[in-house]
Design a protein around this motif. Structure first.
Motif, PDB file in Angstrom:
ATOM      1  N   ILE A  54       1.292  -1.118   0.079  1.00 47.07           N
ATOM      2  CA  ILE A  54       0.212  -0.118   0.382  1.00 47.07           C
ATOM      3  C   ILE A  54       0.767   1.169   0.065  1.00 47.07           C
ATOM      4  N   ASP A  55       1.020   2.217  -0.431  1.00 52.80           N
ATOM      5  CA  ASP A  55       1.323   3.306  -0.851  1.00 52.80           C
ATOM      6  C   ASP A  55       0.925   4.665   0.496  1.00 52.80           C
ATOM      7  N   PRO A  56       1.901   5.392   0.686  1.00 46.45           N
ATOM      8  CA  PRO A  56       0.771   6.234   1.438  1.00 46.45           C
ATOM      9  C   PRO A  56       0.268   7.206   1.769  1.00 46.45           C
ATOM     10  N   ARG A  60       3.605  13.687   3.213  1.00 48.87           N
ATOM     11  CA  ARG A  60       3.492  13.914   4.705  1.00 48.87           C
ATOM     12  C   ARG A  60       3.053  15.414   4.869  1.00 48.87           C
ATOM     13  N   ASP A  61       3.474  15.950   3.219  1.00 49.03           N
ATOM     14  CA  ASP A  61       4.089  17.536   3.293  1.00 49.03           C
ATOM     15  C   ASP A  61       2.540  18.253   3.194  1.00 49.03           C
ATOM     16  N   LYS A  62       1.432  17.072   1.987  1.00 43.60           N
ATOM     17  CA  LYS A  62       0.144  17.733   1.839  1.00 43.60           C
ATOM     18  C   LYS A  62      -0.602  17.146   3.176  1.00 43.60           C
ATOM     19  N   VAL A  63      -0.328  16.432   3.491  1.00 45.04           N
ATOM     20  CA  VAL A  63      -0.757  16.275   5.174  1.00 45.04           C
ATOM     21  C   VAL A  63       0.015  16.482   6.179  1.00 45.04           C
ATOM     22  N   PRO A  64       0.375  17.191   6.812  1.00 41.51           N
ATOM     23  CA  PRO A  64       1.698  17.401   7.602  1.00 41.51           C
ATOM     24  C   PRO A  64       1.144  16.813   9.306  1.00 41.51           C
ATOM     25  N   ASN A  65       0.491  15.805   8.963  1.00 42.41           N
ATOM     26  CA  ASN A  65      -0.529  15.656  11.016  1.00 42.41           C
ATOM     27  C   ASN A  65       0.441  15.040  11.942  1.00 42.41           C
ATOM     28  N   LEU A  66       1.715  14.940  10.760  1.00 43.39           N
ATOM     29  CA  LEU A  66       3.246  14.224  12.259  1.00 43.39           C
ATOM     30  C   LEU A  66       3.559  15.575  13.081  1.00 43.39           C
ATOM     31  N   LYS A  67       3.254  16.326  11.921  1.00 44.01           N
ATOM     32  CA  LYS A  67       3.983  17.740  12.463  1.00 44.01           C
ATOM     33  C   LYS A  67       3.145  18.394  13.660  1.00 44.01           C
ATOM     34  N   ASN A  68       1.563  18.445  13.256  1.00 51.77           N
ATOM     35  CA  ASN A  68       0.692  18.679  13.721  1.00 51.77           C
ATOM     36  C   ASN A  68      -0.241  18.583  15.105  1.00 51.77           C
ATOM     37  N   ALA A  69       0.311  17.397  15.383  1.00 55.97           N
ATOM     38  CA  ALA A  69      -0.091  16.320  16.550  1.00 55.97           C
ATOM     39  C   ALA A  69       0.548  17.039  17.740  1.00 55.97           C
ATOM     40  N   ARG A  70      -0.605  17.459  19.038  1.00 60.21           N
ATOM     41  CA  ARG A  70      -0.124  18.062  19.742  1.00 60.21           C
ATOM     42  C   ARG A  70      -0.148  17.169  21.110  1.00 60.21           C
TER      43      ARG A  70
END
Length: 285
Positions: free
Chosen positions: A227-229, A258-268
């Protein structure tokens, strides 16, 4: 960077020597078709539900025939060979459900012990108690390979997204889920869980599976997948029998997702408040 990877689908029986022969044949096929990373399913060495029968064929890591054969194959074919898992005897009388990664020189790069134990009672009467036989692992793994960072999991681990999130945050670009999913749970959840883990982490996912009716009476779901990202299924197998599932992975797709949907960066970080119910049906604020 673009690489070719393969997921090997098997229907392992109770005889490790026969299973090793099947593994070798399928891995050679995958390497011959250009795969540089090849993954086999959970319990490649044997599927044996009878505890006495399983204990009779167990060996420690140094003497296990799957481990020895995989090292030789990786060196012969100059590939990275990931044995999804096999049963390994431990000193305390328990067993590890242990995966292995071997490099092109035949060296063991790392191992991973399945963390989450499948202790469930299914609607069809099947009952599983992995924790009665297996000792759970405690350490997640991400390994930095020449072509990508690879994260490890085994089968039931797929239902615990925190494991995959931790690996993605650590940089994993390819997540792995070698498995022996039951037919019942596989029909309900296999594909959707795999695609969810790929989507929410913006990573490729490779899942080699056991498939079909086994000698010990079990039935596994199969449908090995890559499966792809973005959650697209690049390649998949059917629900029974052996298969070599292959796909080319463009590792730049991980960064793009990850640039299109930056949820790894946006996690709080957050706190969770459990609020008492008031007498009149409201809640505290």
């Amino acid at each position: 960077m673009t690489i070719k990877v393969a997921a090997i689908q098997m229907c392992s029986g109770v005889d490790p020597e026969k299973n090793v022969a099947a593994m070798a044949r399928l891995v050679r096929e995958a390497a011959g078709r250009g795969a540089v990373y090849v993954q086999t399913p959970e319990m490649t060495g044997a599927i044996q539900k009878d505890r006495n029968g399983l204990m009779a064929i167990l060996r420690d890591e140094q003497n296990d025939i799957v481990v020895k054969a995989a090292s030789v194959l990786a060196r012969e074919l100059k590939i990275h060979l990931h044995v999804g898992s096999t049963a390994i005897a431990l000193d305390d009388g328990k067993i590890a459900n242990r995966g292995f990664l071997f490099g092109p020189a035949g060296e063991k790069i790392c191992s991973y012990d399945k963390i989450h134990m499948f202790d469930v009672d299914l609607d069809n009467g099947e009952s599983w108690r992995e924790s009665s036989v297996y000792r759970p692992g405690a350490d997640a793994r991400v390994v930095d390979l020449p072509f990508a960072k690879l994260g490890f999991a085994i089968c039931y681990d797929v239902r615990f997204p925190a494991l995959f999130r931790a690996e993605a945050v650590a940089g994993a670009q390819i997540l792995t889920v070698p498995a022996a999913f039951t037919r019942q749970t596989g029909e309900a959840h296999w594909e959707i869980l795999l695609r969810a883990r790929a989507i929410e982490n913006g990573a490729f996912l490779v899942a080699a599976a056991q498939a079909g009716k086994h000698e010990d009476g079990r039935e596994t779901f199969g449908h090995s997948m890559i499966i792809d990202p973005w959650g697209r299924v690049l390649a998949s197998a059917g629900g029974t029998g052996e298969a070599v599932v292959m796909a080319e992975l463009d590792l730049s797709a991980v960064k793009a997702a990850r640039d299109k949907v930056p949820n790894l960066k946006n996690a709080r970080d957050f706190t969770l408040d459990i609020l008492p119910v008031l007498a009149k049906g409201g809640v505290t604020v």
